[in-house]
Design a protein around this motif. Structure first.
Motif, PDB file in Angstrom:
ATOM      1  N   GLN A   1       0.813  -1.210   0.000  1.00  0.00           N
ATOM      2  CA  GLN A   1       0.000   0.000   0.000  1.00  0.00           C
ATOM      3  C   GLN A   1       0.849   1.265   0.000  1.00  0.00           C
ATOM      4  O   GLN A   1       0.402   2.312   0.443  1.00  0.00           O
ATOM      5  N   SER A   2       2.066   1.186  -0.493  1.00  0.00           N
ATOM      6  CA  SER A   2       2.967   2.335  -0.484  1.00  0.00           C
ATOM      7  C   SER A   2       3.064   2.987  -1.854  1.00  0.00           C
ATOM      8  O   SER A   2       2.874   2.350  -2.883  1.00  0.00           O
ATOM      9  N   PHE A   3       3.381   4.274  -1.818  1.00  0.00           N
ATOM     10  CA  PHE A   3       3.739   5.047  -3.000  1.00  0.00           C
ATOM     11  C   PHE A   3       5.095   5.653  -2.685  1.00  0.00           C
ATOM     12  O   PHE A   3       5.263   6.287  -1.649  1.00  0.00           O
ATOM     13  N   VAL A   4       6.076   5.446  -3.553  1.00  0.00           N
ATOM     14  CA  VAL A   4       7.452   5.873  -3.274  1.00  0.00           C
ATOM     15  C   VAL A   4       7.854   6.966  -4.256  1.00  0.00           C
ATOM     16  O   VAL A   4       7.614   6.865  -5.456  1.00  0.00           O
ATOM     17  N   CYS A   5       8.467   8.013  -3.713  1.00  0.00           N
ATOM     18  CA  CYS A   5       8.977   9.115  -4.518  1.00  0.00           C
ATOM     19  C   CYS A   5      10.450   9.291  -4.171  1.00  0.00           C
ATOM     20  O   CYS A   5      10.816   9.333  -2.995  1.00  0.00           O
ATOM     21  N   VAL A   6      11.303   9.375  -5.184  1.00  0.00           N
ATOM     22  CA  VAL A   6      12.746   9.516  -4.975  1.00  0.00           C
ATOM     23  C   VAL A   6      13.198  10.799  -5.663  1.00  0.00           C
ATOM     24  O   VAL A   6      12.859  11.053  -6.821  1.00  0.00           O
ATOM     25  N   THR A   7      13.965  11.618  -4.937  1.00  0.00           N
ATOM     26  CA  THR A   7      14.483  12.868  -5.485  1.00  0.00           C
ATOM     27  C   THR A   7      15.967  12.996  -5.156  1.00  0.00           C
ATOM     28  O   THR A   7      16.493  12.291  -4.306  1.00  0.00           O
ATOM     29  N   LEU A   8      16.601  13.946  -5.812  1.00  0.00           N
ATOM     30  CA  LEU A   8      17.986  14.287  -5.492  1.00  0.00           C
ATOM     31  C   LEU A   8      17.994  15.263  -4.324  1.00  0.00           C
ATOM     32  O   LEU A   8      17.078  16.078  -4.188  1.00  0.00           O
ATOM     33  N   PRO A   9      19.010  15.221  -3.467  1.00  0.00           N
ATOM     34  CA  PRO A   9      19.062  16.156  -2.341  1.00  0.00           C
ATOM     35  C   PRO A   9      19.175  17.610  -2.782  1.00  0.00           C
ATOM     36  O   PRO A   9      18.683  18.506  -2.124  1.00  0.00           O
ATOM     37  N   ASN A  10      19.830  17.852  -3.917  1.00  0.00           N
ATOM     38  CA  ASN A  10      19.982  19.203  -4.440  1.00  0.00           C
ATOM     39  C   ASN A  10      19.469  19.235  -5.876  1.00  0.00           C
ATOM     40  O   ASN A  10      20.249  19.079  -6.821  1.00  0.00           O
TER      41      ASN A  10
ATOM     42  N   ASP B   1      21.210  21.287  -8.851  1.00  0.00           N
ATOM     43  CA  ASP B   1      22.526  20.942  -9.389  1.00  0.00           C
ATOM     44  C   ASP B   1      22.353  20.378 -10.798  1.00  0.00           C
ATOM     45  O   ASP B   1      21.816  19.289 -10.989  1.00  0.00           O
ATOM     46  N   GLU B   2      22.772  21.136 -11.801  1.00  0.00           N
ATOM     47  CA  GLU B   2      22.580  20.746 -13.196  1.00  0.00           C
ATOM     48  C   GLU B   2      23.433  19.550 -13.606  1.00  0.00           C
ATOM     49  O   GLU B   2      23.179  18.922 -14.626  1.00  0.00           O
ATOM     50  N   ASN B   3      24.453  19.206 -12.815  1.00  0.00           N
ATOM     51  CA  ASN B   3      25.333  18.094 -13.158  1.00  0.00           C
ATOM     52  C   ASN B   3      24.829  16.764 -12.616  1.00  0.00           C
ATOM     53  O   ASN B   3      25.383  15.724 -12.958  1.00  0.00           O
ATOM     54  N   SER B   4      23.823  16.774 -11.778  1.00  0.00           N
ATOM     55  CA  SER B   4      23.296  15.544 -11.197  1.00  0.00           C
ATOM     56  C   SER B   4      22.069  15.078 -11.970  1.00  0.00           C
ATOM     57  O   SER B   4      21.191  15.866 -12.306  1.00  0.00           O
ATOM     58  N   ILE B   5      22.025  13.790 -12.231  1.00  0.00           N
ATOM     59  CA  ILE B   5      20.898  13.183 -12.932  1.00  0.00           C
ATOM     60  C   ILE B   5      20.366  12.052 -12.068  1.00  0.00           C
ATOM     61  O   ILE B   5      21.136  11.202 -11.597  1.00  0.00           O
ATOM     62  N   LEU B   6      19.055  12.045 -11.860  1.00  0.00           N
ATOM     63  CA  LEU B   6      18.427  10.998 -11.069  1.00  0.00           C
ATOM     64  C   LEU B   6      18.482   9.678 -11.834  1.00  0.00           C
ATOM     65  O   LEU B   6      18.047   9.604 -12.985  1.00  0.00           O
ATOM     66  N   PRO B   7      19.047   8.631 -11.224  1.00  0.00           N
ATOM     67  CA  PRO B   7      19.083   7.335 -11.914  1.00  0.00           C
ATOM     68  C   PRO B   7      17.686   6.704 -11.941  1.00  0.00           C
ATOM     69  O   PRO B   7      16.769   7.166 -11.256  1.00  0.00           O
ATOM     70  N   ALA B   8      17.537   5.646 -12.713  1.00  0.00           N
ATOM     71  CA  ALA B   8      16.274   4.915 -12.747  1.00  0.00           C
ATOM     72  C   ALA B   8      16.087   4.196 -11.412  1.00  0.00           C
ATOM     73  O   ALA B   8      16.990   3.507 -10.934  1.00  0.00           O
ATOM     74  N   VAL B   9      14.925   4.404 -10.801  1.00  0.00           N
ATOM     75  CA  VAL B   9      14.635   3.814  -9.497  1.00  0.00           C
ATOM     76  C   VAL B   9      13.307   3.065  -9.593  1.00  0.00           C
ATOM     77  O   VAL B   9      12.332   3.585 -10.128  1.00  0.00           O
TER      78      VAL B   9
END
Length: 98
Positions: free
Chosen positions: A53-62, A65-73
């Motif tokens: 019964q969960s919904f999960v959301c994943v984000t970057l801490p910053n 930051d244009e150099n960071s890309i969120l990986p596939a989760v």
């Protein structure tokens, strides 16, 4: 304590979770560091807080930051899977509803 009115949207602005008609039982926020890759370019993280019964959301801490890309989760009951992201720090939000 019950939470009401939580809403999430995707990048296109479409509502992906609307809780005005359901009760949020718990909200868990964790910051994790992705462990080394174990198989098929994927890191596995045990997270017993994730239920059916969960919904999960994943984000970057910053997110600015244009150099960071969120990986596939991806997530399933009790587990979070991250592709090609070892060593990255991620914010994980787990909403569990009834």
């Amino acid at each position: 304590m019950d939470y009401y009115g939580a809403r999430t949207k995707d990048a296109a602005g479409r509502v992906t979770l609307e809780t005005s008609t359901m009760t949020i039982r718990s909200i868990v926020t964790r910051q994790i560091t992705v462990p080394p890759i174990t198989s098929n370019f994927t890191s596995f993280i045990n997270m017993p807080e994730i239920t059916a019964q969960s919904f999960v959301c994943v984000t970057l801490p910053n997110p600015t930051d244009e150099n960071s890309i969120l990986p596939a989760v991806f997530w399933s009951t009790g587990q979070l899977r991250v592709r090609r992201g070892p060593g990255m720090v991620l914010n994980v939000f787990i909403l569990t509803y009834q």
